[in-house]
Design an enzyme around this catalytic site. Sequence first.
Site, PDB file in Angstrom:
ATOM      1  N   LYS A 167     -46.815 -32.961  -5.518  1.00 52.04           N
ATOM      2  CA  LYS A 167     -45.861 -31.922  -5.947  1.00 52.04           C
ATOM      3  C   LYS A 167     -45.482 -32.106  -7.413  1.00 52.04           C
ATOM      4  O   LYS A 167     -44.978 -33.172  -7.812  1.00 52.04           O
ATOM      5  CB  LYS A 167     -44.627 -31.989  -5.053  1.00 52.04           C
ATOM      6  CG  LYS A 167     -43.622 -30.857  -5.243  1.00 52.04           C
ATOM      7  CD  LYS A 167     -42.509 -31.002  -4.203  1.00 52.04           C
ATOM      8  CE  LYS A 167     -41.553 -29.832  -4.191  1.00 52.04           C
ATOM      9  NZ  LYS A 167     -40.519 -29.997  -3.141  1.00 52.04           N
ATOM     10  N   CYS A 214     -43.622 -26.134  -1.660  1.00 50.06           N
ATOM     11  CA  CYS A 214     -42.230 -25.669  -1.633  1.00 50.06           C
ATOM     12  C   CYS A 214     -41.711 -25.206  -2.994  1.00 50.06           C
ATOM     13  O   CYS A 214     -42.100 -24.157  -3.476  1.00 50.06           O
ATOM     14  CB  CYS A 214     -41.358 -26.761  -1.021  1.00 50.06           C
ATOM     15  SG  CYS A 214     -39.829 -26.094  -0.316  1.00 50.06           S
ATOM     16  N   GLU A 228     -44.087 -29.259   4.516  1.00 45.89           N
ATOM     17  CA  GLU A 228     -43.918 -30.378   3.568  1.00 45.89           C
ATOM     18  C   GLU A 228     -43.362 -31.591   4.336  1.00 45.89           C
ATOM     19  O   GLU A 228     -42.582 -31.420   5.285  1.00 45.89           O
ATOM     20  CB  GLU A 228     -42.907 -29.913   2.503  1.00 45.89           C
ATOM     21  CG  GLU A 228     -42.521 -30.914   1.448  1.00 45.89           C
ATOM     22  CD  GLU A 228     -41.450 -30.334   0.491  1.00 45.89           C
ATOM     23  OE1 GLU A 228     -40.875 -29.260   0.791  1.00 45.89           O
ATOM     24  OE2 GLU A 228     -41.187 -30.967  -0.545  1.00 45.89           O
TER      25      GLU A 228
HETATM   26  C1  ACM Z   1     -38.059 -28.082  -1.618  1.00 41.97           C
HETATM   27  O1  ACM Z   1     -38.806 -28.060  -2.596  1.00 41.97           O
HETATM   28  N1  ACM Z   1     -38.296 -28.845  -0.581  1.00 41.97           N
HETATM   29  C2  ACM Z   1     -36.863 -27.252  -1.587  1.00 41.97           C
END
Ligand code: ACM
Length: 261
Positions: free
Chosen positions: A109, A142, A38
């Site tokens: 995200k 993530c 990420e």
């Molecule tokens: C995250 O979502 N970077 C912990």
Amino acid sequence: MKVGFFQFRPLFGKPEQNCKKIVTALSDVDADLIVLPELALSGYYFKDKDETLTYAEDPDNSRNLDALSALAAQRNMHFVVGFSEKRGQQCYNSAALIGPNGIEHIYRKIHLFNEEKFCFDPGDIPFTVNEVNRMKIGIMICFDWAFPEAMRTLVAKGAQLICQPSNLVLTFCQETMLARSIENRVFIITANRYGEDKRPQGSLKFTGKSQLVAPGGALLHRAASQRDAVFITDINPVDADNKMITKHNDLFKDRRPEFYI
Ligand code: ACM
């Protein structure tokens, strides 16, 4: 299908340097698909949205994403890479699927973690399945791990391999992915970063231990916690098409959504 990950330590606020690091590390790899962490270009721990925008990439005008496209063309391969995506004053924590012809898909995200809520706009594009050399891949980022619906949706849409660029700070995800792979019978690559972002507002340490899990929860490989790692292995994506957990139980056909919220 040769798939894997590159685990490294992006330097905060140094997109060109991070991009060079990726290009150098992967300049002679032989793979169909490599997953990167990420926010692999910018680093992670921004103090606010203005700072996030400073280090973000506009996919229509980004020398760094173009450099990754050139590498994909040169090696005839695909990447999934996390990056900070600038669209005017909007900024997303995104991951691009990049192939020999450039960007093929962008995922933004959906479940923002902790202070990310002050730095990014929430994702606004549905979970999508894309094909890489006939392998069906789905992208989540993530902290999406904490919402089982994310992976369930991607696998229900046909994903055989889940690509999860990550900057993990909590310790639960790697083990949780074994369970996700049992309940969805899917391949999962978690490409995590390591190292620390030391910033005026505090410090965050990332857990490394990138991994590849096979359908049924078999851990094929887990990297060390605080070290660069390139891992590539051969998988047969159709192994993810068999959803039987016993002779009489199909994990998708046996669902009873009328009893779920
Ligand atoms: C995250 O979502 N970077 C912990």
